[in-house]
Design a protein around this motif. Structure first.
Motif, PDB file in Angstrom:
ATOM      1  N   VAL A  76       0.808  -1.310  -0.068  1.00 38.14           N
ATOM      2  CA  VAL A  76       0.071  -0.037  -0.049  1.00 38.14           C
ATOM      3  C   VAL A  76       0.898   1.243  -0.056  1.00 38.14           C
ATOM      4  N   ALA A  77       1.738   1.115   0.860  1.00 41.87           N
ATOM      5  CA  ALA A  77       2.611   2.513   1.045  1.00 41.87           C
ATOM      6  C   ALA A  77       3.633   2.796   0.059  1.00 41.87           C
ATOM      7  N   LEU A  78       4.374   1.643  -0.263  1.00 40.24           N
ATOM      8  CA  LEU A  78       5.498   1.885  -1.217  1.00 40.24           C
ATOM      9  C   LEU A  78       4.989   2.191  -2.810  1.00 40.24           C
ATOM     10  N   PHE A  79       3.820   1.501  -3.032  1.00 41.07           N
ATOM     11  CA  PHE A  79       3.360   1.784  -4.622  1.00 41.07           C
ATOM     12  C   PHE A  79       2.368   2.928  -4.377  1.00 41.07           C
ATOM     13  N   GLY A  80       1.748   3.074  -3.527  1.00 42.82           N
ATOM     14  CA  GLY A  80       0.642   4.359  -3.261  1.00 42.82           C
ATOM     15  C   GLY A  80       1.407   5.534  -3.288  1.00 42.82           C
ATOM     16  N   PHE A  81       2.693   5.676  -2.746  1.00 46.13           N
ATOM     17  CA  PHE A  81       3.413   6.893  -2.734  1.00 46.13           C
ATOM     18  C   PHE A  81       4.619   6.811  -3.958  1.00 46.13           C
ATOM     19  N   GLY A  82       5.249   5.634  -4.072  1.00 47.86           N
ATOM     20  CA  GLY A  82       6.338   5.689  -4.997  1.00 47.86           C
ATOM     21  C   GLY A  82       5.977   5.885  -6.406  1.00 47.86           C
ATOM     22  N   VAL A  83       5.007   5.117  -6.675  1.00 48.94           N
ATOM     23  CA  VAL A  83       4.462   5.233  -8.197  1.00 48.94           C
ATOM     24  C   VAL A  83       3.771   6.347  -8.526  1.00 48.94           C
ATOM     25  N   SER A  84       2.758   6.843  -7.654  1.00 52.30           N
ATOM     26  CA  SER A  84       1.884   7.832  -7.933  1.00 52.30           C
ATOM     27  C   SER A  84       2.889   9.197  -7.921  1.00 52.30           C
ATOM     28  N   VAL A  85       3.760   9.360  -6.893  1.00 49.20           N
ATOM     29  CA  VAL A  85       4.558  10.434  -6.895  1.00 49.20           C
ATOM     30  C   VAL A  85       5.340  10.716  -8.052  1.00 49.20           C
ATOM     31  N   ALA A  86       6.036   9.397  -8.778  1.00 48.13           N
ATOM     32  CA  ALA A  86       6.804   9.380  -9.660  1.00 48.13           C
ATOM     33  C   ALA A  86       6.142   9.780 -10.872  1.00 48.13           C
ATOM     34  N   MET A  87       4.728   9.421 -11.164  1.00 44.78           N
ATOM     35  CA  MET A  87       3.949   9.554 -12.367  1.00 44.78           C
ATOM     36  C   MET A  87       3.705  11.160 -12.247  1.00 44.78           C
ATOM     37  N   ASP A  88       3.086  11.647 -11.045  1.00 43.37           N
ATOM     38  CA  ASP A  88       2.879  13.067 -11.000  1.00 43.37           C
ATOM     39  C   ASP A  88       3.944  14.044 -11.310  1.00 43.37           C
ATOM     40  N   ARG A  89       5.152  13.646 -10.816  1.00 42.16           N
ATOM     41  CA  ARG A  89       6.454  14.638 -11.283  1.00 42.16           C
ATOM     42  C   ARG A  89       6.525  14.178 -12.931  1.00 42.16           C
ATOM     43  N   GLU A  90       6.495  13.031 -13.309  1.00 38.03           N
ATOM     44  CA  GLU A  90       6.757  13.035 -14.710  1.00 38.03           C
ATOM     45  C   GLU A  90       5.679  13.652 -15.562  1.00 38.03           C
ATOM     46  N   ALA A 106      -1.223  19.134   1.844  1.00 37.89           N
ATOM     47  CA  ALA A 106      -2.358  18.645   1.719  1.00 37.89           C
ATOM     48  C   ALA A 106      -2.319  17.337   0.735  1.00 37.89           C
ATOM     49  N   TYR A 107      -1.190  17.666  -0.084  1.00 36.08           N
ATOM     50  CA  TYR A 107      -0.810  16.468  -1.052  1.00 36.08           C
ATOM     51  C   TYR A 107      -0.396  15.409  -0.394  1.00 36.08           C
ATOM     52  N   LEU A 108       0.665  15.398   0.500  1.00 35.91           N
ATOM     53  CA  LEU A 108       0.951  14.252   1.434  1.00 35.91           C
ATOM     54  C   LEU A 108       0.212  13.763   2.137  1.00 35.91           C
ATOM     55  N   LEU A 109      -0.688  14.494   3.004  1.00 35.92           N
ATOM     56  CA  LEU A 109      -1.361  14.066   4.074  1.00 35.92           C
ATOM     57  C   LEU A 109      -2.648  13.249   3.334  1.00 35.92           C
ATOM     58  N   ALA A 110      -2.905  13.720   1.991  1.00 35.15           N
ATOM     59  CA  ALA A 110      -3.857  12.949   1.395  1.00 35.15           C
ATOM     60  C   ALA A 110      -3.497  11.431   1.074  1.00 35.15           C
ATOM     61  N   LYS A 111      -2.259  11.463   0.651  1.00 35.55           N
ATOM     62  CA  LYS A 111      -1.828  10.291   0.145  1.00 35.55           C
ATOM     63  C   LYS A 111      -1.554   9.316   1.461  1.00 35.55           C
ATOM     64  N   THR A 112      -1.249   9.947   2.446  1.00 34.54           N
ATOM     65  CA  THR A 112      -1.161   9.141   3.818  1.00 34.54           C
ATOM     66  C   THR A 112      -2.307   8.570   4.339  1.00 34.54           C
ATOM     67  N   ALA A 113      -3.499   9.442   4.338  1.00 35.52           N
ATOM     68  CA  ALA A 113      -4.753   8.956   4.511  1.00 35.52           C
ATOM     69  C   ALA A 113      -5.309   7.889   3.648  1.00 35.52           C
ATOM     70  N   GLY A 161       8.631   5.143   0.131  1.00 32.09           N
ATOM     71  CA  GLY A 161       8.171   5.082  -1.261  1.00 32.09           C
ATOM     72  C   GLY A 161       8.068   6.824  -1.593  1.00 32.09           C
ATOM     73  N   LEU A 162       8.015   7.494  -0.819  1.00 31.50           N
ATOM     74  CA  LEU A 162       7.863   9.014  -1.131  1.00 31.50           C
ATOM     75  C   LEU A 162       9.470   9.498  -1.682  1.00 31.50           C
ATOM     76  N   TRP A 163      10.368   8.925  -1.121  1.00 26.63           N
ATOM     77  CA  TRP A 163      11.670   9.182  -1.624  1.00 26.63           C
ATOM     78  C   TRP A 163      11.947   8.437  -2.941  1.00 26.63           C
ATOM     79  N   LEU A 164      11.416   7.307  -3.240  1.00 24.00           N
ATOM     80  CA  LEU A 164      11.861   6.537  -4.429  1.00 24.00           C
ATOM     81  C   LEU A 164      11.225   7.412  -5.572  1.00 24.00           C
ATOM     82  N   GLY A 165       9.976   7.774  -5.156  1.00 22.34           N
ATOM     83  CA  GLY A 165       9.066   8.426  -6.112  1.00 22.34           C
ATOM     84  C   GLY A 165       9.767   9.834  -6.733  1.00 22.34           C
ATOM     85  N   CYS A 166      10.291  10.346  -5.720  1.00 26.20           N
ATOM     86  CA  CYS A 166      11.211  11.555  -6.135  1.00 26.20           C
ATOM     87  C   CYS A 166      12.528  11.553  -6.793  1.00 26.20           C
TER      88      CYS A 166
END
Length: 255
Positions: A76-90, A106-113, A161-166
């Motif tokens: 949940v955490a690795l893919f929910g943060f890592g993939v989505s953040v990487a795609m949002d950046r790209e 709000a962006y990070l808290l929404a992903k955490t929720a 996941g957030l770090w990997l997504g960055c």
């Protein structure tokens, strides 16, 4: 101007809306929602219930109830943060959100929720299988503690996941995260007990945050290795702080 004024008057509404749309976004993405919600319960049904009944019955069912919960939380955490953040950046969506009149957090808290909600649903599915098919009997406080461990256990893996997504691109993020996710799960004793692994591998288990979260979950069901709880909490807090800081520094850079 109207949006900015509305956000200023009710900042909590921006958090709620961002969390809602983030949850709907991933719920409507079958490649994320189906594996995240169904794989851990299916694996538990196969290895913890069907095969476990021949290898220790209730003991195996309890062990894998705890470890497959951690396995699900990691996904949940690795893919929910890592993939989505990487795609949002790209795709430039992250830069667009920075320009919107919304609170920066709000962006990070929404992903955490979102991750915590998915972890809750996955935990409930595991509990239903454990009660209905494996005959696992835990006290109310144990069920509540397992749920709490899974929900709060999102945090260290969300930071990773957030770090990997960055640092990775959107196309390469799933492969990179799988290279972290699957070996860590195996080497932390989530799929098979560490006693069944070669000594050289089992001795390295304490290097992984998944091992420490699993030990907390196993402590709840009475199957942990007997190490101090404060050790596991300290490691998880350290991982959350370090990777969260690294990710925050990357996100704070100008787009």
């Amino acid at each position: 101007m109207n949006a900015a004024t509305t956000t200023g008057r009710a900042p909590w509404r921006a958090y709620l809306l961002e969390a809602r749309y983030e949850f709907l976004r991933l719920l409507r993405t079958p490649s994320f929602s189906l594996p995240t919600l169904l794989f851990p319960p299916l694996f538990y049904l196969l290895f913890g219930v069907l095969l476990g009944s021949h290898r220790g019955g209730d003991v195996a069912a309890r062990y894998f109830l705890a470890t497959y919960g951690v396995f699900g939380v990691m996904g949940v955490a690795l893919f929910g943060f890592g993939v989505s953040v990487a795609m949002d950046r790209e795709q430039g969506l992250l830069a667009l959100k920075r320009a919107l009149p919304m609170p920066p957090a709000a962006y990070l808290l929404a992903k955490t929720a979102m991750a915590m909600i998915f972890a809750t649903v996955m935990s409930i599915l595991l509990a239903l299988i454990a009660i209905g098919l494996a005959g696992v009997a835990l006290s109310p406080w144990q069920w509540g503690a397992l749920l709490l461990v899974n929900v709060l256990g999102v945090l260290p893996f969300a930071a990773i996941g957030l770090w990997l997504g960055c640092i990775v691109g959107g196309q390469g993020a799933p492969a990179v995260i799988n290279l972290v996710y699957l070996p860590m799960a195996f080497l932390s004793g989530l799929w098979v007990p560490l006693g069944m692994l070669p000594a050289a591998l089992s001795s390295l288990a304490q290097l992984w945050p998944a091992y420490h979260l699993a030990q907390i979950a196993l402590r709840v069901v009475g199957r942990d290795a007997g190490q101090p709880l404060v050790l596991h909490l300290a490691v998880l807090a350290f991982v959350t702080a370090v990777f969260g800081l690294l990710a925050w520094r990357r996100l704070a850079r100008p787009a």
